[in-house]
Scaffold this motif. Structure first.
Motif, PDB file in Angstrom:
ATOM      1  N   ASN A   1      38.934  30.837  41.715  1.00  0.00           N
ATOM      2  CA  ASN A   1      37.600  29.605  42.057  1.00  0.00           C
ATOM      3  C   ASN A   1      38.236  28.370  41.503  1.00  0.00           C
ATOM      4  O   ASN A   1      39.063  28.380  40.649  1.00  0.00           O
TER       5      ASN A   1
ATOM      6  N   TYR B   1      37.743  34.531  46.665  1.00  0.00           N
ATOM      7  CA  TYR B   1      36.502  35.175  46.167  1.00  0.00           C
ATOM      8  C   TYR B   1      36.441  34.961  44.737  1.00  0.00           C
ATOM      9  O   TYR B   1      37.523  35.161  43.964  1.00  0.00           O
TER      10      TYR B   1
ATOM     11  N   SER C   1      30.093  32.200  45.703  1.00  0.00           N
ATOM     12  CA  SER C   1      30.589  33.433  45.244  1.00  0.00           C
ATOM     13  C   SER C   1      31.959  33.837  46.210  1.00  0.00           C
ATOM     14  O   SER C   1      32.922  34.430  45.883  1.00  0.00           O
ATOM     15  N   CYS C   2      32.103  33.317  47.448  1.00  0.00           N
ATOM     16  CA  CYS C   2      32.998  33.318  48.256  1.00  0.00           C
ATOM     17  C   CYS C   2      33.545  32.206  48.953  1.00  0.00           C
ATOM     18  O   CYS C   2      32.851  31.015  48.960  1.00  0.00           O
TER      19      CYS C   2
END
Length: 402
Positions: free
Chosen positions: A67, A62, A39-40
């Motif tokens: 991503n 994030y 997620s981070c």
């Protein structure tokens, strides 16, 4: 810091880009892209984190808006569509939502084909109508209607070509010229063709929208969407909305779509050939009233489709049975190979009744205006043997012709 690109020859062709574009391999030298289910991302210090969140330094921050898996898919799809930028979304409808939120405001006017996907009509007319966006729906194929609908506040022309399910084809270049002369943008839904068959930006489109759920995935596994556009538009108009609204593409779904893009060209060419053979067979069946497929010489926009779609008709067709809803249902229910579902773009052939499924939320008047009758059946043709598909449809069609 800049997120690196995979080193490729500047003249690499689409089939090469489909399997090679993305990010360089990690420290382990993986040949197939890894999954980044996080997620981070960790930053070396607070000052670096601050710069990255302020977009002063290019990095993964994030997963709601950055991503590695999503970036790989975006770069790969942008390369195939011929755009400098792309942003992935959670679905095709999420992509349209992002486009409208990023580009338009209350009081703006949109011109849209009345033959587009039913949920697109509902979103533009119903949901955005509540917030002051005005939409005019016009003929997919009559450029004069698009021109007559222009207003001083027209900001966007939106077309799907070919349309789902009646496969109407619009003249992308003519609509692009019309939009640009009026100071507007042209967005094209390229779901039925994908960049394997058609690149709308070559004909002047500004934005190309995708439901990656369809051919980009290709095996009916995940939901995904995307907008392909100039990088400046993506960064300035779409990314800020994504950060706030979060119609994000998940890393896993992005990974699946990126892998699907690797086989997109070979799948679409094979599926298009099967679809044309099936369409020609359906045209000759005595229980069939009409067949809709751009690859057929009988299609009203056949010549235009062949020019825009690199000589291929695509892997979706529709046909009207002689009769009405009862007869259409009987043909669908008699199948044993086809899947009764509401998707297309799968390697498995999918059969559906558009009037009661994909376009079921429209009024009967709206369906009639789009050419969708109760006797219409849509096929998203897969990779089964075409003779098996003919036999499967004949189970329901032959009794109607008796």
């Amino acid at each position: 810091m800049t997120i690196p690109r995979r080193p490729l020859p500047a003249d690499a062709r689409p089939d090469t880009l489909a399997v090679r574009e993305g990010l360089p391999a990690g420290p382990w030298g993986e040949n197939s892209e890894a999954l980044f289910l996080t997620s981070c991302f960790v930053h070396p210090d607070a000052a670096t984190a601050a710069r990255r969140f302020a977009n002063e330094e290019d990095a993964f921050v994030y997963s709601r808006f950055s991503n590695p898996n999503v970036t790989i898919m975006e770069r790969r799809l942008a390369a195939l569509e011929g755009t400098s930028g792309c942003i992935g979304t959670s679905s095709g409808m999420g992509a349209i939502l992002l486009m409208v939120m990023g580009l338009l405001k209350a009081g703006d006017h949109v011109i849209c084909s009345r033959s587009v996907f039913g949920s697109t009509i509902k979103l533009l007319q119903g949901e955005f109508g509540k917030f002051g966006l005005e939409t005019s729906f016009v003929s997919q194929t009559d450029v004069a209607e698009w021109k007559a609908a222009l207003k001083p506040n027209t900001k966007l022309l939106f077309a799907e070509t070919p349309t789902n399910p009646v496969t109407e084809v619009c003249d992308i270049q003519a609509l692009a010229d019309l939009a640009h002369e009026a100071g507007a943008l042209l967005a094209v839904d390229n779901c039925l063709c994908s960049p394997a068959l058609q690149q709308p930006v070559k004909f002047g489109a500004d934005i190309v929208m995708h439901s990656g759920t369809k051919f980009l995935d290709g095996q009916g596994r995940v939901n995904a969407g995307a907008l392909c556009a100039p990088e400046a538009m993506v960064e300035e108009k779409f990314v800020p909305v994504m950060r706030s609204a979060g119609m994000s593409l998940s890393p896993f779904n992005a990974w699946v779509v990126a892998k699907g893009l690797e086989t997109l060209s070979v799948r679409l060419l094979a599926q298009s050939a099967r679809t044309l053979a099936l369409a020609q067979w359906l045209e000759s069946h005595p229980a069939v009233e009409r067949v809709y497929h751009p690859g057929l010489a009988s299609h009203p926009q056949h010549a235009l489709a062949m020019r825009q779609q690199n000589g291929h008709g695509g892997a979706v067709l529709a046909f009207n049975v002689k009769g009405s809803r009862e007869q259409a249902f009987s043909v669908i229910d008699a199948t044993r190979v086809c899947s009764i579902a509401a998707n297309f773009g799968d390697v498995r052939t999918i059969i559906t009744h558009p009037a009661s499924t994909t376009h079921g939320r429209l009024s009967e008047a709206q369906r009639q205006a789009a050419g969708i009758g109760q006797n219409m059946i849509r096929l998203g043709v897969g990779l089964e043997d075409v003779e098996d598909l003919k036999a499967d449809l004949a189970r329901g069609l032959d009794p109607l012709a008796a």
